[in-house]
Design a protein around this motif. Structure first.
Motif, short mmCIF file in Angstrom:
data_model
loop_
_atom_site.label_atom_id
_atom_site.label_comp_id
_atom_site.label_asym_id
_atom_site.label_seq_id
_atom_site.Cartn_x
_atom_site.Cartn_y
_atom_site.Cartn_z
N UNK A 233 4.61 0.35 15.48
CA UNK A 233 4.44 1.51 16.09
C UNK A 233 4.02 2.59 15.16
N UNK A 234 5.40 2.45 14.80
CA UNK A 234 5.68 4.24 13.70
C UNK A 234 6.26 3.86 12.43
N UNK A 235 6.37 4.17 11.79
CA UNK A 235 6.71 3.82 10.12
C UNK A 235 8.18 4.42 10.05
N UNK A 236 9.00 5.51 11.17
CA UNK A 236 9.55 6.80 11.64
C UNK A 236 11.33 6.13 10.89
N UNK A 237 11.27 4.56 11.97
CA UNK A 237 12.70 3.86 12.17
C UNK A 237 13.05 3.78 13.28
N UNK A 238 12.43 3.53 14.40
CA UNK A 238 12.92 3.14 15.39
C UNK A 238 12.47 2.88 16.99
N UNK A 239 12.79 2.41 17.67
CA UNK A 239 12.61 1.19 18.54
C UNK A 239 11.97 1.89 20.15
N UNK A 240 11.53 1.70 21.39
CA UNK A 240 11.22 2.54 21.82
C UNK A 240 12.69 1.88 23.27
N UNK A 241 12.83 2.38 23.91
CA UNK A 241 14.56 2.54 24.63
C UNK A 241 13.91 2.01 26.09
N UNK A 242 13.02 2.19 26.12
CA UNK A 242 12.40 0.98 27.20
C UNK A 242 11.58 -0.23 26.28
N UNK A 243 12.08 -1.44 26.26
CA UNK A 243 11.40 -1.74 24.68
C UNK A 243 11.15 -3.33 25.86
N UNK A 244 10.15 -3.80 25.94
CA UNK A 244 9.10 -5.12 26.61
C UNK A 244 9.45 -5.96 25.41
N UNK A 245 10.24 -7.08 25.38
CA UNK A 245 9.60 -8.17 24.29
C UNK A 245 7.74 -8.98 24.88
N UNK A 246 7.61 -8.29 26.20
CA UNK A 246 6.10 -9.24 25.77
C UNK A 246 4.68 -7.79 25.58
N UNK A 247 3.89 -9.17 25.30
CA UNK A 247 2.65 -8.06 25.12
C UNK A 247 0.98 -9.97 25.79
N UNK A 248 0.60 -8.94 25.84
CA UNK A 248 -0.70 -9.76 26.08
C UNK A 248 -2.01 -9.73 24.71
N UNK A 281 11.29 3.34 5.18
CA UNK A 281 11.86 3.40 3.80
C UNK A 281 12.51 3.84 3.80
N UNK A 282 13.76 3.58 3.16
CA UNK A 282 15.01 4.92 3.07
C UNK A 282 14.50 6.20 2.23
N UNK A 283 13.67 6.49 1.75
CA UNK A 283 12.84 7.13 0.87
C UNK A 283 11.79 7.61 2.01
N UNK A 284 11.11 9.05 1.55
CA UNK A 284 9.70 9.20 1.84
C UNK A 284 8.44 8.34 1.88
N UNK A 285 8.82 7.59 0.45
CA UNK A 285 7.60 6.88 0.48
C UNK A 285 8.05 5.10 0.39
N UNK A 286 7.14 4.05 0.21
CA UNK A 286 7.04 3.06 0.16
C UNK A 286 8.19 1.94 -1.02
N UNK A 287 6.87 3.24 -2.33
CA UNK A 287 7.35 2.95 -3.52
C UNK A 287 8.84 3.80 -4.17
N UNK A 288 9.12 3.27 -5.38
CA UNK A 288 10.09 4.27 -5.51
C UNK A 288 9.46 4.97 -6.42
N UNK A 289 10.03 6.54 -6.75
CA UNK A 289 9.53 7.37 -7.96
C UNK A 289 10.37 8.38 -7.62
N UNK A 290 10.67 8.49 -9.42
CA UNK A 290 11.94 9.22 -10.20
C UNK A 290 12.37 10.99 -8.93
N UNK A 291 10.79 11.02 -8.27
CA UNK A 291 11.04 12.54 -7.78
C UNK A 291 11.46 12.64 -6.34
N UNK A 292 11.93 11.12 -5.92
CA UNK A 292 12.19 11.53 -4.90
C UNK A 292 14.00 10.80 -4.96
N UNK A 293 14.28 10.85 -5.51
CA UNK A 293 15.89 10.64 -6.22
C UNK A 293 17.05 11.11 -5.12
N UNK A 294 16.49 12.29 -5.22
CA UNK A 294 17.20 13.35 -3.95
C UNK A 294 16.85 13.02 -2.58
#
Ligand code: FUL
Length: 479
Positions: A233-248, A281-294
């Motif tokens: 449900x997000x692309x920021x790198x965290x799961x929920x503290x309460x996390x059920x492995x169950x869904x309908x 992603x380890x960078x702001x974008x999903x793909x590599x670009x030189x401008x995000x090397x830093x």
């Protein structure tokens, strides 16, 4: 007097016989709610894998290529999949999933079904195949190999036609799933843009799923709605503290809007086992670009992400994009290696292995059953400590001969019997002999990993406060 002593002894003997003799093998608890499939069990054990975004966008700087890119722009000067795989392994990752085709429709393998692929590029004289090289590299480095194939295709003229495009996509899928050896995960995103003249494509997911099941029955299928793995449900790198492995799962579909909270938490009473995967992603974008090397994430940020994803019972899919040379960029190499070192240091010694482990309740009541406390330190995920069915709050205690300084506790439920625990806490006994609460949580599931930060600790208690059925704990590690 003699006779009354005898009678008393007889009565005591009979009573002893009536209070059930200790059982060597009391029956195992029955599963609670849905349980994972064999392929999901294997996936849970992987914990962290690497995502790779690579394709024409690597050469244009776009995130979503329009599909009109000239294939000749794909020309990495020194592509080396072994370098990618070695780095992944060094950082403790167990598999790699690559964008075989992103939304631009460009294929990293020489698909016979379209000209929009590596075969129309100058790379390796048009004879190259990234999937071949990567799957070989994964095998050589003992990593699993997986594919992301975007149903949204901004190049293919059939997109938006309905069945004709779905057949094309299913054939592509068959192609990548039958030519490169075992595939551990197939990643579908829900993106569904417009085709030529604004035509909308209605994806035939049941068909796509049946192709995966037929060609790679071991592979887990990821999408917003499973069937095997759910988006968190997000692309920021965290799961929920309460996390059920169950869904309908019947109430969800790939790309469903407005359900990110449910995807994050899972559904406590969901009918299906559907664990969450955290993609970031380890960078702001999903793909590599030189401008995000830093702007490559630091080892400290990667560690935080790991605690908030893997540590909350999700799996982590960490994107490390490949640069226009066809290599992992130097910034990522540095960060990933340092993160790997941090993990090796942190988890070098499991203190629970050196502790005396006891429990205040044990299934069958005997110290000799299959469900005794020390099952949590035997290194075998199929064994577990359990209590009698009626006992849903209980505690495990780890006593240390010499004071220790635990920084992390890791707890795992025997999820083959379903997810049970919904409240727990951890206590530490200080040098003054007093127990203090040092951590707490709600769900555990496949794993819960918490930071402790204790000094001079002589004991650790894992207290299960609330469980929906008798707890079954397969592992406790203390680092
Ligand atoms: C999304 C895509 O639209 C992004 O470009 C990226 O590939 C991400 C992992 O999935 O659905």
């Amino acid at each position: 007097m003699v006779q009354s002593t005898f009678i008393l002894a007889s009565i005591l003997h009979m009573m002893n016989q009536q209070t059930a003799p200790p059982l060597e093998h009391p029956t195992a608890p029955t599963p609670f709610g849905p349980v994972p499939s064999a392929r999901q069990m294997r996936w849970h054990a992987l914990e962290s894998c690497m995502f790779i975004h690579f394709g024409v966008n690597t050469f244009t700087g776009e995130e979503w290529g329009g599909g009109r890119e000239n294939p000749s722009i794909f020309n990495p000067s020194s592509l080396d999949c072994r370098q990618w795989a070695r780095m992944a392994k060094d950082a403790g990752l167990r598999g790699i999933i690559i964008t075989a085709k992103h939304h631009d429709g460009f294929c990293l393998w020489p698909s016979a079904l379209t000209e929009h692929s590596v075969k129309s590029s100058p790379w390796r004289g048009g004879k190259g195949d990234v999937l071949r090289e990567l799957s070989d590299a994964c095998r050589a480095e003992e990593l699993l190999f997986g594919v992301y194939l975007s149903p949204w295709d901004r190049n293919n003229p059939k997109y938006g036609s309905g069945t004709e495009y779905n057949d094309y996509f299913a054939s592509q899928l068959r192609d990548v799933l039958t030519n490169y050896g075992p595939v551990f995960e197939v990643w579908f995103d829900g993106a569904c843009g417009e085709g030529p003249d604004g035509r909308r494509q209605v994806y035939d997911f049941p068909k796509f799923i049946s192709v995966v099941r037929e060609c790679q029955p071991q592979a887990c299928i990821f999408s917003d709605a499973g069937p095997d793995l759910r988006w968190v449900g997000n692309e920021s790198g965290y799961g929920s503290e309460t996390n059920w492995d169950r869904m309908n799962t019947k109430d969800f579909y790939p790309g469903i809007p407005g359900r990110n909270e449910d995807l994050a938490h899972g559904q406590r009473d969901g009918a299906d086992w559907l664990p969450a995967e955290v993609d970031v992603s380890i960078r702001p974008g999903w793909f590599w670009r030189a401008a995000e090397d830093s702007r490559v994430k630091s080892p400290e940020t990667l560690e935080k992400i790991w605690f908030e994803s893997v540590g909350r019972g999700c799996n982590l899919l960490l994107n490390v994009p490949i640069d226009s040379r066809g290599l992992v960029a130097p910034q990522e190499l540095v960060s990933m290696h340092a993160w790997g070192e941090k993990q090796r240091e942190m988890f070098a010694k499991d203190l629970a292995q050196t502790a005396h482990v006891t429990a205040n309740a044990t299934r069958g009541g005997s110290a000799q059953t299959d469900f005794v406390a020390k099952r949590v330190t035997d290194g075998d995920s199929s064994t577990y400590w359990a209590t009698d069915d009626a006992v849903t709050s209980c505690a495990l205690e780890f006593a240390f001969t010499n004071p220790v300084s635990p920084k992390v506790v890791r707890i795992e439920e025997a999820i083959q019997l379903g997810q049970r625990v919904e409240a727990f806490h951890v206590e530490a006994r200080g040098s003054d002999g007093a127990w203090r609460r040092v951590a707490e949580g709600t769900t555990i599931g496949s794993r819960r990993i918490l930071r402790l930060g204790g000094e001079g600790v002589t004991g650790i208690r894992v207290v299960i406060d609330q469980s929906r059925a008798c707890p079954c704990i397969s592992r406790v590690s203390i680092y």
